[in-house]
Design a protein around this motif. Structure first.
Motif, PDB file in Angstrom:
ATOM      1  N   LYS A  12       0.838  -1.195   0.000  1.00  0.00           N
ATOM      2  CA  LYS A  12       0.000   0.000   0.000  1.00  0.00           C
ATOM      3  C   LYS A  12       0.877   1.251   0.000  1.00  0.00           C
ATOM      4  CE  LYS A  12      -4.527   0.880   1.924  1.00  0.00           C
ATOM      5  NZ  LYS A  12      -5.404   0.513   3.011  1.00  0.00           N
ATOM      6  N   THR A  31       6.769   0.531   1.682  1.00  0.00           N
ATOM      7  CA  THR A  31       7.595  -0.553   2.229  1.00  0.00           C
ATOM      8  C   THR A  31       7.909  -1.595   1.161  1.00  0.00           C
ATOM      9  OG1 THR A  31       6.161  -0.257   4.142  1.00  0.00           O
ATOM     10  CG2 THR A  31       7.796  -2.018   4.283  1.00  0.00           C
ATOM     11  N   THR A  64      -0.703  -7.842   4.336  1.00  0.00           N
ATOM     12  CA  THR A  64      -2.124  -8.092   4.609  1.00  0.00           C
ATOM     13  C   THR A  64      -2.749  -6.849   5.218  1.00  0.00           C
ATOM     14  OG1 THR A  64      -1.403 -10.290   5.298  1.00  0.00           O
ATOM     15  CG2 THR A  64      -3.703  -9.732   5.768  1.00  0.00           C
ATOM     16  N   TYR A  65      -3.946  -6.535   4.822  1.00  0.00           N
ATOM     17  CA  TYR A  65      -4.713  -5.472   5.499  1.00  0.00           C
ATOM     18  C   TYR A  65      -6.057  -6.069   5.906  1.00  0.00           C
ATOM     19  CZ  TYR A  65      -1.885  -1.264   4.867  1.00  0.00           C
ATOM     20  OH  TYR A  65      -0.902  -0.313   4.964  1.00  0.00           O
ATOM     21  N   ASP A  66      -6.324  -6.087   7.212  1.00  0.00           N
ATOM     22  CA  ASP A  66      -7.573  -6.642   7.737  1.00  0.00           C
ATOM     23  C   ASP A  66      -7.869  -8.032   7.168  1.00  0.00           C
ATOM     24  OD1 ASP A  66      -8.176  -4.496   9.370  1.00  0.00           O
ATOM     25  OD2 ASP A  66      -9.069  -3.367   7.704  1.00  0.00           O
ATOM     26  N   GLY A  67      -6.828  -8.819   7.129  1.00  0.00           N
ATOM     27  CA  GLY A  67      -6.998 -10.196   6.668  1.00  0.00           C
ATOM     28  C   GLY A  67      -7.158 -10.327   5.162  1.00  0.00           C
ATOM     29  N   TYR A 120       5.090  -9.358   5.034  1.00  0.00           N
ATOM     30  CA  TYR A 120       5.304  -8.513   6.206  1.00  0.00           C
ATOM     31  C   TYR A 120       3.942  -8.062   6.711  1.00  0.00           C
ATOM     32  CZ  TYR A 120       4.707  -4.770   2.833  1.00  0.00           C
ATOM     33  OH  TYR A 120       4.208  -3.959   1.866  1.00  0.00           O
ATOM     34  N   THR A 151      -5.315 -12.498  11.964  1.00  0.00           N
ATOM     35  CA  THR A 151      -5.005 -12.515  10.517  1.00  0.00           C
ATOM     36  C   THR A 151      -3.547 -12.156  10.238  1.00  0.00           C
ATOM     37  OG1 THR A 151      -5.804 -10.246  10.432  1.00  0.00           O
ATOM     38  CG2 THR A 151      -7.357 -11.965   9.750  1.00  0.00           C
ATOM     39  N   GLN A 168      -0.126 -12.020   8.961  1.00  0.00           N
ATOM     40  CA  GLN A 168       0.562 -12.592   7.788  1.00  0.00           C
ATOM     41  C   GLN A 168      -0.344 -13.475   6.945  1.00  0.00           C
ATOM     42  OE1 GLN A 168       3.374 -11.863   6.666  1.00  0.00           O
ATOM     43  NE2 GLN A 168       4.769 -11.308   8.335  1.00  0.00           N
ATOM     44  N   VAL A 225       6.342  -5.558  11.147  1.00  0.00           N
ATOM     45  CA  VAL A 225       6.633  -4.119  11.089  1.00  0.00           C
ATOM     46  C   VAL A 225       6.959  -3.541  12.465  1.00  0.00           C
ATOM     47  CG1 VAL A 225       5.409  -3.557   8.972  1.00  0.00           C
ATOM     48  CG2 VAL A 225       4.171  -3.530  11.131  1.00  0.00           C
TER      49      VAL A 225
HETATM   50  C1  LIG Z   1      -5.711  -0.844   8.849  1.00  0.00           C
HETATM   51  C2  LIG Z   1      -4.611  -1.865   8.923  1.00  0.00           C
HETATM   52  C3  LIG Z   1      -4.924  -3.217   8.912  1.00  0.00           C
HETATM   53  C4  LIG Z   1      -3.899  -4.175   8.976  1.00  0.00           C
HETATM   54  N1  LIG Z   1      -4.217  -5.499   8.988  1.00  0.00           N
HETATM   55  C5  LIG Z   1      -3.256  -6.441   9.092  1.00  0.00           C
HETATM   56  C6  LIG Z   1      -3.561  -7.820   9.119  1.00  0.00           C
HETATM   57  O1  LIG Z   1      -4.702  -8.228   9.065  1.00  0.00           O
HETATM   58  N2  LIG Z   1      -2.544  -8.702   9.241  1.00  0.00           N
HETATM   59  C7  LIG Z   1      -1.249  -8.320   9.294  1.00  0.00           C
HETATM   60  O2  LIG Z   1      -0.352  -9.155   9.390  1.00  0.00           O
HETATM   61  N3  LIG Z   1      -0.911  -7.001   9.242  1.00  0.00           N
HETATM   62  C8  LIG Z   1      -1.879  -6.065   9.161  1.00  0.00           C
HETATM   63  N4  LIG Z   1      -1.551  -4.725   9.095  1.00  0.00           N
HETATM   64  C9  LIG Z   1      -0.137  -4.337   9.094  1.00  0.00           C
HETATM   65  C10 LIG Z   1       0.346  -3.959   7.692  1.00  0.00           C
HETATM   66  O3  LIG Z   1       0.410  -5.103   6.890  1.00  0.00           O
HETATM   67  C11 LIG Z   1       1.683  -3.340   7.831  1.00  0.00           C
HETATM   68  O4  LIG Z   1       1.498  -2.098   8.526  1.00  0.00           O
HETATM   69  C12 LIG Z   1       2.432  -3.094   6.557  1.00  0.00           C
HETATM   70  O5  LIG Z   1       3.676  -2.541   6.854  1.00  0.00           O
HETATM   71  C13 LIG Z   1       1.721  -2.152   5.618  1.00  0.00           C
HETATM   72  O6  LIG Z   1       2.394  -2.165   4.380  1.00  0.00           O
HETATM   73  P1  LIG Z   1       2.465  -0.923   3.385  1.00  0.00           P
HETATM   74  O7  LIG Z   1       3.744  -0.208   3.722  1.00  0.00           O
HETATM   75  O8  LIG Z   1       2.494  -1.514   2.027  1.00  0.00           O
HETATM   76  O9  LIG Z   1       1.241  -0.065   3.633  1.00  0.00           O
HETATM   77  C14 LIG Z   1      -2.561  -3.780   9.043  1.00  0.00           C
HETATM   78  C15 LIG Z   1      -2.278  -2.413   9.034  1.00  0.00           C
HETATM   79  C16 LIG Z   1      -3.270  -1.466   8.986  1.00  0.00           C
HETATM   80  C17 LIG Z   1      -2.888  -0.003   8.973  1.00  0.00           C
END
Ligand SMILES: Cc1cc2nc3c(=O)[nH]c(=O)nc-3n(C[C@H](O)[C@H](O)[C@H](O)COP(=O)(O)O)c2cc1C
Length: 618
Positions: free
Chosen positions: A33, A36, A83-86, A117, A125, A127, A153
């Motif tokens: 997103k 990173t 992953t974001y929110d699974g 990551y 959820t 990874q 992270v």
């Molecule tokens: C709203 C939100 C939801 C997230 N959900 C998860 C998740 O479900 N599982 C996980 O392992 N990490 C989760 N993360 C952590 C992100 O994967 C992590 O912050 C990552 O560095 C974001 O990558 P980016 O730099 O591409 O945005 C979440 C982070 C945010 C902000």
């Protein structure tokens, strides 16, 4: 930018066009997103050549479907995502969905490794997406050449990533029989531009770099205005004489810059391209607005009446803005019945250092465009300061003695500098020959007020150092004793009074005659001169005996214009009283009338101005 660097930044699409270098490709499939993941992909790409692979960076969204997958068979595939929110991130949605739905062994003959990551605070959820991708590809026939990398992270993300990457390269080289070799990795190369470019733009060349060794207050704690002593160290020997000046190009305080940006509604990172021909700035130059405001223009210059007329033009003519228009019109009325008030207000501009920015703040009705604002400003002007040291002590050292003015751009800039900071300045030989006479045995009479002590301090240091050096060589040099009349507000602002001046008095170089105008006795420098006039006349007579001509400067004054004027007037009175000592034989010719006597004495004093008597006023 080198070719390697350029290519590593480029995103590719499948099928890729491969070079003929004979190196197997490595496919870097990524989706994140923020930045990173982009940074991870970039790193693999940069290191590929030195591990024997040709890199191709591809967004996961561009690697969806069987037709794309068939092009991934001739080299390792590295998948980087989170992953974001699974769920997968937007760029990974189709890839992930396709993988889940794929029924057949669509990944057969594809060699892969996944680095994911995420944050372990998302317990359920954590990874999830990278893990699933890692498993599903294996289920769909892919050949994993390294176990899943899991970066968190929150902790040691980059350590985990670096270690995994190292293992990934080991495994990839082993599998594809490539060699590790030294390839010129794209250097993080930067070129430093000429820092003195700004000085050149603002008409200042040959500036020299100095380091701040000391920057301390000279006035007692709490005394206002504060005066300070700054010691600078240069990289090369300087050739200056006490009495010379330095020229300093300062910066505006960020608080002033921010005030402008806020009032004009500009973002701190706004860049602009200069379209008009400012005399001091190249046309079509692009520059950060904050940079321009900090370094190139004087934000503390009082507004002029023409500026106020321009401001007035930018007040919309509505009923609501009547008061603003009236106030500004009062200010800028050059003729007619309003002239007197306008003149009074114009004086206020200078007394209170009211700037265009201040007026913009006071009158929100003014709707001034940025270009009009910039057009009104003066370019940043270098300020001159007298050197307060002698190069004889150390040719790489130079000291300044300065007062911190409430509205002073440069003095406040200097006051902000700390030990170890550096500064460019121009060492400029004094234009008006405010120097010591060649013969140091001639007694001198000096006058100073406030930081006007600066050049005189340098001269006294020079005399003291000269004597010290001769003594060290076992010889003696006659140094004439200086009478120093020094006007200060109080003991709290008796600059160097208890340190260097005292030391040089004890050493026999100078006799101190301070005058404290804020203390109960209210003594001004000219009062002290009058009190000690007999000694002054004697010193003058001694000096004349040693002088080779009338242009030897034995009376040196530095300080406020008003004080210099009062000292001159007192000198006239002394000449009247001591005419026979000062001009032997002229006594009997002196008119009887007081007024005429004074006129003749004034003539004599004026005759010697800039010859025997020099002043440096501010
Ligand atoms: C709203 C939100 C939801 C997230 N959900 C998860 C998740 O479900 N599982 C996980 O392992 N990490 C989760 N993360 C952590 C992100 O994967 C992590 O912050 C990552 O560095 C974001 O990558 P980016 O730099 O591409 O945005 C979440 C982070 C945010 C902000």
């Amino acid at each position: 930018m080198s070719d390697t660097q350029a290519s590593s930044l480029i995103e590719t699409e499948l099928p890729v066009s491969k070079s003929t270098l004979g190196q197997p490709p490595i496919y870097i499939l990524w989706a994140g997103k923020a930045t990173t993941c982009q940074g991870f992909a970039e790193k693999v790409s940069q290191e590929a050549k030195s591990n024997g692979f040709e890199p191709f960076k591809i967004k996961l969204s561009k690697a969806v479907g069987a037709d794309k997958r068939q092009h991934l068979k001739d080299g390792p595939v590295v998948i980087l995502t989170c992953t974001y929110d699974g769920k997968p991130v937007v760029d990974a949605v189709d890839f992930y969905g396709g993988l889940v739905e794929l029924k057949e062994q669509g990944w057969q003959d594809i060699t892969y490794a996944v680095f994911g990551y995420g944050a372990n605070v998302f317990e359920a959820t954590h990874q999830l997406v990278p893990k699933k991708i890692n498993e599903l590809i294996a289920e769909r026939g892919g050949q994993r050449f390294l176990e899943l990398g899991e970066g968190d992270v929150g902790v040691f993300l980059y350590d985990t990533w670096e270690e995994w990457r190292e293992r990934m390269w080991d495994a990839a080289r082993c599998k594809y029989s490539t060699e590790k070799h030294d390839v010129h990795l794209p250097k993080f190369d930067v070129e430093e531009t000429d820092i003195t470019e700004r000085h050149k733009t603002l008409n200042q060349s040959n500036v020299k770099l100095a380091e701040v060794v000391e920057n301390r207050p000279l006035t007692a704690p709490g005394f206002s205005p504060e005066s300070r002593h700054m010691e600078l160290r240069f990289r090369e020997d300087l050739q200056y004489k006490p009495g010379d000046v330095v020229s300093i190009l300062s910066h505006n305080a960020y608080a002033d810059v921010r005030k402008v940006m806020k009032r004009l509604g500009k973002h701190p990172l706004q860049e602009i391209v200069i379209k008009a021909d400012f005399a001091w700035m190249h046309k079509d130059r692009s520059i950060l607005l904050a940079d321009l405001l900090t370094k190139y223009v004087d934000l503390r210059y009082p507004a002029t009446r023409a500026n106020i007329r321009t401001l007035l033009q930018h007040v919309p003519k509505t009923d609501e803005t009547k008061a603003t228009r009236h106030a500004l019109a009062n200010w800028s009325e050059p003729t007619g019945p309003g002239k007197k008030l306008a003149e009074k207000l114009a004086e206020k501009l200078w007394d209170k250092f009211i700037t265009v920015t201040d007026l913009l703040e006071e009158y929100p009705d003014i709707k001034l465009p940025l270009n009009e604002f910039l057009r009104m400003l003066q370019p940043m002007r270098a300020r001159n300061y007298s050197i307060s040291s002698s190069a004889l002590v150390d040719p790489r050292r130079l000291t300044l003695t300065y007062r911190v003015h409430d509205f002073g751009v440069c003095s406040q800039f200097l006051a902000r500098l700390q030990k170890g900071d550096s500064l460019y300045l121009l060492v400029d030989p004094s234009a008006h020959k405010f120097h010591l006479p060649d013969r140091l045995d001639i007694p001198l009479i000096m006058f100073a007020t406030g930081t006007g002590i600066a050049p005189l301090r340098g001269m006294l240091e020079h005399c003291a150092e000269m004597r010290k050096k001769k003594e060290e060589q076992g010889t003696h040099i006659e140094i004439g004793k200086t009478l120093l009349f020094f006007g200060c507000e109080s003991r709290k602002s008796y600059l160097y009074g208890d340190s260097d001046l005292k030391k040089w008095e004890d050493y026999g170089i100078v006799s101190l005659r301070p005058a404290f105008s804020w203390e109960a006795s209210k003594v001004y420098v000219q009062d002290r001169l009058w009190e000690d006039r007999a000694e002054v006349v004697n010193a003058y007579k001694d000096a004349v005996k040693l002088m080779s001509g009338p242009s030897e400067r034995v009376i040196l004054g530095c300080g406020h214009r008003q004080a210099a004027q009062s000292v001159m007037e007192k000198c006239v009175d002394i000449v009247v009283e001591y005419i026979e000592d000062i001009k032997p034989g002229l006594g009997i010719l002196l008119p009887k009338e007081k007024k005429e006597k004074k006129a003749l004495a004034t003539q004599i004093v004026n005759q010697y101005r800039n010859l025997l008597y020099v002043t440096d006023v501010f």
